[in-house]
Design an enzyme around this catalytic site. Structure first.
Site, mmCIF file in Angstrom:
data_model
loop_
_atom_site.group_PDB
_atom_site.id
_atom_site.type_symbol
_atom_site.label_atom_id
_atom_site.label_comp_id
_atom_site.label_asym_id
_atom_site.label_seq_id
_atom_site.Cartn_x
_atom_site.Cartn_y
_atom_site.Cartn_z
ATOM 1 N N ASP A 292 0.833 -1.199 0.000
ATOM 2 C CA ASP A 292 0.000 0.000 0.000
ATOM 3 C C ASP A 292 0.873 1.256 0.000
ATOM 4 O OD1 ASP A 292 -2.374 1.496 0.176
ATOM 5 O OD2 ASP A 292 -2.292 1.533 2.366
ATOM 6 N N HIS A 293 0.482 2.242 -0.790
ATOM 7 C CA HIS A 293 1.132 3.563 -0.809
ATOM 8 C C HIS A 293 2.653 3.477 -0.851
ATOM 9 C CE1 HIS A 293 -2.351 6.150 -0.566
ATOM 10 N NE2 HIS A 293 -2.853 5.403 0.395
ATOM 11 N N HIS B 32 -7.439 9.877 4.868
ATOM 12 C CA HIS B 32 -6.786 8.914 5.748
ATOM 13 C C HIS B 32 -6.965 9.340 7.200
ATOM 14 C CE1 HIS B 32 -4.437 8.315 1.937
ATOM 15 N NE2 HIS B 32 -4.746 7.077 2.250
ATOM 16 N N GLY B 33 -6.987 8.361 8.095
ATOM 17 C CA GLY B 33 -7.070 8.648 9.523
ATOM 18 C C GLY B 33 -8.500 8.774 10.001
ATOM 19 N N HIS C 127 -9.765 4.912 -0.888
ATOM 20 C CA HIS C 127 -8.826 4.993 0.221
ATOM 21 C C HIS C 127 -9.465 5.789 1.348
ATOM 22 C CE1 HIS C 127 -4.748 3.702 -1.512
ATOM 23 N NE2 HIS C 127 -5.685 3.298 -2.356
ATOM 24 N N GLY C 128 -8.924 5.648 2.554
ATOM 25 C CA GLY C 128 -9.504 6.349 3.685
ATOM 26 C C GLY C 128 -10.896 5.854 3.990
ATOM 27 N N SER D 180 -12.051 3.973 6.458
ATOM 28 C CA SER D 180 -12.513 3.939 7.854
ATOM 29 C C SER D 180 -13.358 5.163 8.157
ATOM 30 C CB SER D 180 -11.317 3.905 8.812
ATOM 31 O OG SER D 180 -10.585 2.721 8.674
ATOM 32 N N ASN E 109 -10.025 0.515 1.173
ATOM 33 C CA ASN E 109 -8.914 0.455 2.122
ATOM 34 C C ASN E 109 -9.403 0.856 3.512
ATOM 35 O OD1 ASN E 109 -7.452 -0.059 -0.188
ATOM 36 N ND2 ASN E 109 -5.773 1.318 0.363
#
Length: 653
Positions: free
Chosen positions: A81-82, A180-181, A208-209, A211, A230
């Site tokens: 990833d990344h 992200h986060g 992505h991100g 959550s 993700n």
């Protein structure tokens, strides 16, 4: 099983779901993700991010990820990833990663293209898939000093199309409102942008991100084309919360592993909830069910019905697959049972998703819970003459109940050719968690075969050294062969007109295989059988072709004093001429018929399956073709073409 990203995203596209892709910088994360994905029987992606090198070096975590992926019962992709450096990217591939993400999103467009193309070239040498990104996500990528409006960092659809065409990547990570986060406020996703990008590119899209996004937004995004999500931050937070809760209850805990186990439990629950949403298995998807309703002869209609509330003695099953049986085909062609309208499918298997409070055990006393895999058997009335006076032969019940052979009613969900099956009170079902879905589908035809073997044994003519003939290598014939081989019968001749089926028969353990198409006449075929049986004929013959001409020919394979079992002639298909003198009396054969099976046969069959697998019989390979529910007509056409072996319908297609 280890898989590439392309392989798991192909499954996602076919099912119109998203695959969960989880960062796993420690063993506890890996265990939580694999346990959750296995429970819901979906592919999954384990990820290691280059930024996590300081948490756990790739040299330590990569071998663990790859090894556990290989032994998992579900497809597992191991993904980088990344990654921002090509050197680190190739290092991951050397460790066995099957997929990589090159992240050049912070670079000028042209430089991102050049480096991404290099990443694709490197990955192709290892047979790996490549994901790349255009556009910038909030969080780690944007950075705290970035003063641009968030919308200005979103992925430009036209540029995304150009990027995919130039780089030939396998999946595209797009920016459309996630970060992200942890989110301070609920993210606002640009769904129109997702739809536009999806219409312009021919590769799966990645969120992505993931959550912290609401279930409703996940599902909208998935329906618009997102195929990989993700997810990490909220899983990691769940692990921390699990440890905190354990410390509150047990402040004097001495062993670190107790805290670790608490973290794993909490993370697993968090991942399960995410996977339920990504794979559309959550409660919000248990309001309606599609069914393949047979409304007229040779006519299926995909209809949708409300799912009833589950009572105290009932269950709701999410269908994972169902085999197409010859009985289904007979009903499809002529409606001999007079059941229209009907939802067919009785060779099914699935997962318990709702469980009435009084349902504690299956038909043999095994405890059951939500998440268990089951198969169903017939139910008997207990009141008719057969049930009262011949309790050892309840397969002759005059009021037999069978899911998939029950006319439509107000519940509707009566057959396995549907998204969900509604299990009523007093049904016979069996927990079969240990088997994969293909093996579970084969339990019903194997039960037909076990019943036939029991009938054969009742003649006292079937022993370990009996020379047997199985006439017909369809699903029932192959199942009879499997049971015979598992019980130790060594001399078995298999007869069929399909070389691929005969090849499988040979692998299972048939000592001789004969393609009847290679013989000029039935007389020559009969002579060959005699030649292979010391010129006397077979000691026992199982006739499984399901047609009248096969019956009359198979009688001539039997030696004097031998036995014969007609298996599974379930519907009226006409009469046949035999010679009572030469075929029966002169040879003094003992002939038995075998019709379906009783509920008592199922536990025997499940034990037989365990034994068959122990000696290496490839039961799972007997299911050769899968079709989604909306292609059920094509599945029946495939069955009637006599190609393949067991044809299955369900979400695994």
């Amino acid at each position: 099983m280890l898989a590439t990203m392309n392989e798991v995203l192909k499954i996602a596209e076919e099912r119109k779901i998203a695959i969960g892709s989880f960062n796993t910088p420690n063993l506890e994360n890996i265990i939580a993700v694999l346990d959750a994905a296995t429970k819901y029987d979906v592919p999954v992606i384990l990820m290691h991010a280059e930024v996590h090198e300081e948490v756990v070096p790739i040299k330590y975590i990569a071998p663990v990820m790859v090894a556990l992926a290989k032994t998992a019962p579900i497809p597992v992709c191991v993904h980088l990833d990344h990654c921002e450096t090509l050197e680190y990217l190739e290092k991951s591939l050397k460790y066995g990663f099957t997929s990589v993400m090159y992240d050049g999103s912070l670079l000028p467009y042209d430089e991102n293209v050049v480096n991404t193309k290099k990443a694709v070239e490197i990955a192709r040498k290892y047979g790996a898939s490549v994901e790349a990104e255009i556009g910038i996500l909030g969080g780690r990528e944007a950075g705290s000093s970035d003063t641009r409006k968030i919308e200005d960092m979103y992925t430009d659809p036209d540029l995304a199309q150009k990027f995919v065409e130039e780089t030939q990547i396998d999946a595209l990570a797009a920016s459309f409102g996630t970060a992200h986060g942890f989110y301070a406020t609920a993210p606002k996703l640009d769904f129109e942008r997702i739809a536009k990008i999806n219409s312009l590119v021919d590769v799966p899209l990645v969120m992505h991100g993931g959550s912290g996004v609401s279930p409703e937004d996940y599902l909208t995004a998935i329906n618009l084309g997102i195929r990989k999500v993700n997810y990490y931050s909220y899983m990691a937070k769940a692990g921390t919360e699990g440890m905190k809760q354990y410390l509150q209850k047990s402040p004097d805990v001495a062993f670190y592993h107790e805290l670790v186990n608490a973290a794993i439990t909490n993370m697993t629950e968090n991942v399960e909830k995410a996977i339920q949403v990504f794979s559309k298995q959550g409660s919000e998807h248990m309001k309606k069910s599609r069914v393949a309703m047979m409304t007229a002869v040779k006519t299926f209609e995909i209809q949708e019905y409300d799912i009833p509330e589950v009572g105290d003695d009932e269950m709701l099953i999410r269908v994972e697959g169902c085999g197409v049986c010859g009985t289904d085909v007979h009903e499809y062609k002529d409606d001999p049972f007079g059941c229209l309208p009907i939802i067919l499918g009785h060779e099914g298997t699935g997962e318990i998703v709702k469980l009435g409070k009084n349902v504690k055990v299956d038909a043999v006393g095994n405890s059951v819970k939500v998440g268990d895999k089951i198969v169903t058997s017939i139910s008997v009335c207990g009141e008719c003459d057969a049930c009262k006076n011949t309790p050892a032969k309840t397969e002759l019940c005059e009021n037999m109940g069978c899911y998939g052979l029950t006319p439509d009613d107000e519940i509707h969900l009566n057959g396995w050719f549907a998204d969900y099956l509604f299990i009523r009170k007093n049904s016979n079902f069996y927990k079969v968690n240990e088997f994969d879905v293909n093996t579970r589908i084969m339990i019903e035809p194997l039960a037909v075969a076990v019943q036939a073997i029991e009938r054969a044994k009742s003649t006292n003519m079937l022993t370990f050294n009996t020379k047997c003939v199985v006439n017909g290598a369809g699903p029932i014939g192959i199942s009879v062969l499997t049971v015979l081989k598992t019980m130790g019968v060594k001399n078995i001749i298999m007869i069929d007109g399909n070389d691929k089926r005969l090849e499988l028969a040979k692998r299972i353990g048939a000592t001789e295989v004969l393609n009847f198409k290679n013989f000029a006449s039935a007389t020559e075929l009969i002579a060959k059988v005699k030649e292979l049986t010391n010129n006397v004929g077979a000691g026992f013959v199982f006739q499984t072709t399901g047609n009248a001409s096969g019956f009359s020919t198979a009688l001539k394979f039997v030696k004097r004093g031998g036995g014969f079992c007609e298996v599974g002639y379930f519907v009226e298909l006409g009469e046949v001429s035999i010679n009572p003198h030469t075929d029966i009396c002169h040879k003094e054969i003992t002939l038995v018929g075998s019709y379906a099976y009783s509920p008592q046969i199922y536990p025997i069959t499940i034990d037989m399956v365990r034994s068959a697998l122990d000696i290496g019989i490839p039961i799972s390979e007997m299911v050769t073709d899968w079709y989604p529910l909306e292609q059920i007509t094509e599945a029946f056409d495939k069955n009637m073409s006599m190609e393949g072996l067991k044809i299955a319908v369900g979400p695994r297609a």
